[in-house]
Write an enzyme that holds these catalytic residues in place. Structure first.
Site, PDB file in Angstrom:
ATOM      1  N   TYR A  39       0.841  -1.201   0.000  1.00  8.67           N
ATOM      2  CA  TYR A  39       0.000   0.000   0.000  1.00  8.67           C
ATOM      3  C   TYR A  39       0.880   1.258   0.000  1.00  8.67           C
ATOM      4  CZ  TYR A  39      -3.678   3.271   1.156  1.00  8.67           C
ATOM      5  OH  TYR A  39      -4.550   4.337   1.130  1.00  8.67           O
ATOM      6  N   HIS A  92       1.384   4.287  -3.059  1.00  4.13           N
ATOM      7  CA  HIS A  92       1.165   5.710  -2.817  1.00  4.13           C
ATOM      8  C   HIS A  92       2.445   6.542  -2.911  1.00  4.13           C
ATOM      9  CE1 HIS A  92      -2.784   4.353  -1.642  1.00  4.13           C
ATOM     10  NE2 HIS A  92      -3.162   5.603  -1.813  1.00  4.13           N
ATOM     11  N   TYR A 107      -4.435  17.346   0.827  1.00  4.76           N
ATOM     12  CA  TYR A 107      -4.856  15.967   1.063  1.00  4.76           C
ATOM     13  C   TYR A 107      -3.660  15.124   1.495  1.00  4.76           C
ATOM     14  CZ  TYR A 107      -7.102  11.450  -0.056  1.00  4.76           C
ATOM     15  OH  TYR A 107      -7.630  10.182  -0.017  1.00  4.76           O
ATOM     16  N   TRP A 135      -8.515   3.679 -10.357  1.00  8.99           N
ATOM     17  CA  TRP A 135      -7.712   3.683  -9.121  1.00  8.99           C
ATOM     18  C   TRP A 135      -8.444   2.928  -8.016  1.00  8.99           C
ATOM     19  CZ3 TRP A 135      -2.833   4.872  -7.808  1.00  8.99           C
ATOM     20  CH2 TRP A 135      -2.537   4.994  -6.442  1.00  8.99           C
TER      21      TRP A 135
END
Length: 125
Positions: A18, A22, A41, A76
């Site tokens: 993960y 990212h 964000y 995504w």
């Protein structure tokens, strides 16, 4: 501008994957988020898989709706879904659990001019 904080749960066995996904988010996904009103964000990941997201946006529902119309978001979300557990609604962006903000330092200081003045002049106890 309102702040939004939400949680999701990443599969603890897939944390490294993960994180790697990212480290280089698709440029078109970054553009879609920015154009849809997602500002400042950030995602934070705890060692047990708790994911905390934070963003600033004029209207969270509108920002989410704008992303729902994006082809890159659909791709995504489909690729990222397998990294999460307990996805009640099938896609990570639909399973976000927003948190209620219960304290904000700046808001309280703005509401209490005496406290802000004391901080600015160094007259705190």
């Amino acid at each position: 501008m309102p702040r939004v904080c939400f949680t999701l749960q990443v599969d603890p066995d897939r944390l490294d994957e993960y994180r790697a996904r990212h480290s280089r988010v698709w440029p078109e996904m970054l553009t879609a988020l920015a154009e849809s009103g997602w500002h400042d964000y950030s995602l934070f990941l705890r060692e047990d898989g708790l994911l905390v997201g934070y963003l600033v946006t004029d209207d969270f529902a509108a920002a989410q709706a704008a992303m729902q119309t994006s082809d890159v978001n659909a791709r995504w979300q489909a690729e990222m879904a397998s990294y999460f557990v307990d996805l009640d609604q099938g896609a990570p962006d639909r399973a976000m659990r927003p948190l209620d903000e219960v304290f904000n330092l700046e808001a309280q200081l703005a509401a209490d001019p005496a406290a802000r003045s004391a901080i600015e002049t160094g007259e705190t106890s």
